[in-house]
Design a protein around this motif. Structure first.
Motif, PDB file in Angstrom:
ATOM      1  N   PHE A  62      50.691 -21.375 -95.397  1.00  0.00           N
ATOM      2  CA  PHE A  62      49.441 -20.479 -95.147  1.00  0.00           C
ATOM      3  C   PHE A  62      49.252 -19.614 -96.039  1.00  0.00           C
ATOM      4  O   PHE A  62      50.267 -18.846 -96.550  1.00  0.00           O
ATOM      5  CB  PHE A  62      49.824 -19.881 -93.647  1.00  0.00           C
ATOM      6  N   PHE A  63      48.096 -19.427 -96.628  1.00  0.00           N
ATOM      7  CA  PHE A  63      47.334 -18.287 -97.267  1.00  0.00           C
ATOM      8  C   PHE A  63      46.100 -17.784 -96.786  1.00  0.00           C
ATOM      9  O   PHE A  63      45.369 -18.361 -96.036  1.00  0.00           O
ATOM     10  CB  PHE A  63      46.937 -19.149 -98.747  1.00  0.00           C
ATOM     11  N   ILE A  64      46.046 -16.581 -96.992  1.00  0.00           N
ATOM     12  CA  ILE A  64      44.823 -15.861 -96.730  1.00  0.00           C
ATOM     13  C   ILE A  64      44.666 -14.676 -97.271  1.00  0.00           C
ATOM     14  O   ILE A  64      45.489 -14.111 -98.103  1.00  0.00           O
ATOM     15  CB  ILE A  64      45.010 -15.276 -94.978  1.00  0.00           C
ATOM     16  N   TYR A  65      43.313 -14.351 -97.535  1.00  0.00           N
ATOM     17  CA  TYR A  65      42.945 -13.074 -98.067  1.00  0.00           C
ATOM     18  C   TYR A  65      41.546 -12.564 -97.464  1.00  0.00           C
ATOM     19  O   TYR A  65      40.894 -13.510 -97.025  1.00  0.00           O
ATOM     20  CB  TYR A  65      42.739 -13.183 -99.738  1.00  0.00           C
ATOM     21  N   LEU A  66      41.503 -11.417 -97.403  1.00  0.00           N
ATOM     22  CA  LEU A  66      40.273 -10.625 -96.920  1.00  0.00           C
ATOM     23  C   LEU A  66      39.658  -9.914 -98.252  1.00  0.00           C
ATOM     24  O   LEU A  66      40.461  -9.173 -98.789  1.00  0.00           O
ATOM     25  CB  LEU A  66      40.423  -9.733 -95.766  1.00  0.00           C
ATOM     26  N   GLY A  67      38.529 -10.205 -98.574  1.00  0.00           N
ATOM     27  CA  GLY A  67      37.962  -9.732 -99.932  1.00  0.00           C
ATOM     28  C   GLY A  67      37.109  -8.589 -99.593  1.00  0.00           C
ATOM     29  O   GLY A  67      36.814  -7.723-100.614  1.00  0.00           O
ATOM     30  N   LEU A  74      45.490 -23.908 -95.414  1.00  0.00           N
ATOM     31  CA  LEU A  74      46.831 -24.483 -94.958  1.00  0.00           C
ATOM     32  C   LEU A  74      47.074 -25.727 -96.240  1.00  0.00           C
ATOM     33  O   LEU A  74      46.292 -26.557 -96.262  1.00  0.00           O
ATOM     34  CB  LEU A  74      46.866 -25.154 -93.884  1.00  0.00           C
ATOM     35  N   ALA A  75      48.235 -25.522 -97.002  1.00  0.00           N
ATOM     36  CA  ALA A  75      48.475 -26.624 -97.871  1.00  0.00           C
ATOM     37  C   ALA A  75      49.229 -27.634 -96.862  1.00  0.00           C
ATOM     38  O   ALA A  75      50.798 -27.133 -96.636  1.00  0.00           O
ATOM     39  CB  ALA A  75      49.434 -26.112 -98.901  1.00  0.00           C
ATOM     40  N   LEU A  76      48.881 -28.521 -96.615  1.00  0.00           N
ATOM     41  CA  LEU A  76      49.321 -29.628 -95.597  1.00  0.00           C
ATOM     42  C   LEU A  76      50.496 -30.436 -96.614  1.00  0.00           C
ATOM     43  O   LEU A  76      50.484 -31.103 -97.386  1.00  0.00           O
ATOM     44  CB  LEU A  76      48.308 -30.585 -95.128  1.00  0.00           C
ATOM     45  N   ASP A  77      51.764 -30.805 -95.778  1.00  0.00           N
ATOM     46  CA  ASP A  77      52.779 -31.748 -95.935  1.00  0.00           C
ATOM     47  C   ASP A  77      52.785 -32.688 -94.795  1.00  0.00           C
ATOM     48  O   ASP A  77      53.449 -32.190 -93.879  1.00  0.00           O
ATOM     49  CB  ASP A  77      53.915 -31.091 -96.227  1.00  0.00           C
ATOM     50  N   HIS A  78      51.969 -33.757 -95.190  1.00  0.00           N
ATOM     51  CA  HIS A  78      51.684 -34.822 -93.955  1.00  0.00           C
ATOM     52  C   HIS A  78      53.236 -35.375 -93.635  1.00  0.00           C
ATOM     53  O   HIS A  78      53.357 -35.871 -92.517  1.00  0.00           O
ATOM     54  CB  HIS A  78      50.720 -35.659 -94.259  1.00  0.00           C
ATOM     55  N   LEU A 130      36.107 -29.030-102.468  1.00  0.00           N
ATOM     56  CA  LEU A 130      35.248 -29.587-101.481  1.00  0.00           C
ATOM     57  C   LEU A 130      35.324 -31.239-101.259  1.00  0.00           C
ATOM     58  O   LEU A 130      35.003 -31.627-100.280  1.00  0.00           O
ATOM     59  CB  LEU A 130      33.853 -29.023-101.928  1.00  0.00           C
ATOM     60  N   ARG A 131      35.828 -31.753-102.473  1.00  0.00           N
ATOM     61  CA  ARG A 131      35.857 -33.226-102.700  1.00  0.00           C
ATOM     62  C   ARG A 131      37.187 -33.530-102.170  1.00  0.00           C
ATOM     63  O   ARG A 131      37.293 -34.991-101.635  1.00  0.00           O
ATOM     64  CB  ARG A 131      35.551 -33.525-104.098  1.00  0.00           C
ATOM     65  N   HIS A 132      38.243 -32.751-102.407  1.00  0.00           N
ATOM     66  CA  HIS A 132      39.670 -33.216-102.270  1.00  0.00           C
ATOM     67  C   HIS A 132      40.155 -32.359-101.039  1.00  0.00           C
ATOM     68  O   HIS A 132      40.972 -31.378-101.254  1.00  0.00           O
ATOM     69  CB  HIS A 132      40.510 -33.189-103.250  1.00  0.00           C
ATOM     70  N   SER A 133      40.062 -33.044 -99.762  1.00  0.00           N
ATOM     71  CA  SER A 133      40.651 -32.080 -98.862  1.00  0.00           C
ATOM     72  C   SER A 133      41.854 -32.715 -98.037  1.00  0.00           C
ATOM     73  O   SER A 133      42.279 -32.239 -96.794  1.00  0.00           O
ATOM     74  CB  SER A 133      39.655 -31.754 -97.800  1.00  0.00           C
ATOM     75  N   ASP A 134      42.423 -33.822 -98.653  1.00  0.00           N
ATOM     76  CA  ASP A 134      43.397 -34.408 -97.685  1.00  0.00           C
ATOM     77  C   ASP A 134      44.719 -33.702 -97.632  1.00  0.00           C
ATOM     78  O   ASP A 134      45.612 -33.649 -96.631  1.00  0.00           O
ATOM     79  CB  ASP A 134      43.751 -35.649 -98.463  1.00  0.00           C
ATOM     80  N   SER A 135      44.978 -32.853 -98.589  1.00  0.00           N
ATOM     81  CA  SER A 135      46.257 -31.952 -98.567  1.00  0.00           C
ATOM     82  C   SER A 135      46.027 -30.472 -98.397  1.00  0.00           C
ATOM     83  O   SER A 135      46.927 -29.698 -98.491  1.00  0.00           O
ATOM     84  CB  SER A 135      46.951 -32.196 -99.969  1.00  0.00           C
ATOM     85  N   GLN A 136      44.701 -30.371 -98.044  1.00  0.00           N
ATOM     86  CA  GLN A 136      44.502 -28.771 -97.844  1.00  0.00           C
ATOM     87  C   GLN A 136      43.351 -28.542 -96.579  1.00  0.00           C
ATOM     88  O   GLN A 136      42.566 -29.360 -96.359  1.00  0.00           O
ATOM     89  CB  GLN A 136      43.950 -28.074 -98.969  1.00  0.00           C
TER      90      GLN A 136
END
Length: 196
Positions: free
Chosen positions: A97-102, A86-90, A58-64
């Motif tokens: 991309f990652f996803i899960y349904l719990g 999304l793990a971003l590569d600027h 929540l504090r570090h969102s620049d790359s995600q």
């Protein structure tokens, strides 16, 4: 819960930000055997480890770019059922991309496909990414089908690079690009509003 907590909604599926108050739900979902097997993880984090990880996210969102996935109930409420990121590569304008349904109630109903489409809409029309890619364990045939329905295409196979139920498994590599995106353009509609 009202849909004011969400950025995008379509066909009973919503996408909104990660939320600190859902730390225990994220932990429970990520600790399920299905999710751990799907990601080839060997074990689960403790709740305190997951909470600390969420605080950092929540504090570090620049790359995600991270999202909570919601499902609309019959009564019109919105229940959180999973997560995506999304793990971003600027440098290159790409993201993994990652996803899960719990929640079990979210499985087999097209929610994963719709959520994936919403993330691609965000990726291409807000984040201006040139490509979004993923890898999925070959034995996860339902996941492969859902990704294909959302617009991903198979681009290759990485042999014996993952684990599936204690055995080496292949990973299927997939990507999506803006030119192939055929889903709803909800970001554009939300930004332009009445000007459409």
């Amino acid at each position: 819960m009202t849909n004011s907590n969400m950025w995008l909604t379509h066909d009973g599926v919503g996408l909104g930000p990660l939320r600190a108050d859902l730390a225990e739900a994220y932990w429970r979902w990520e600790s399920s055997l299905r999710v751990m097997a799907g990601y080839g993880r060997l074990g689960a984090e403790t709740l305190s480890e997951r909470t600390a990880g969420l605080d950092s996210q929540l504090r570090h969102s620049d790359s995600q770019a991270r999202f909570t996935i919601y499902q609309e109930t019959d009564g019109g409420e919105w229940d959180p059922v999973g997560s995506s990121s999304l793990a971003l590569d600027h440098r290159y304008g790409t993201a993994e991309f990652f996803i899960y349904l719990g929640e079990e109630t979210a499985r087999g109903r097209g929610i994963g496909t719709t959520a994936t489409t919403l993330v691609l809409d965000w990726a291409f029309h807000l984040a201006q990414l040139r490509s979004v890619y993923l890898s999925v364990i070959a034995e996860n045939t339902a996941g492969v089908r859902a990704y294909e329905k959302a617009g991903f295409k198979v681009i290759g196979t990485r042999r014996r690079s993952a684990w599936w139920l204690g055995r080496p498994a292949d990973e299927i590599l997939m990507d999506a690009v803006p030119e192939d995106y055929a889903g709803p353009r909800l970001v554009e509609a939300a930004v332009l509003g009445d000007r459409l």
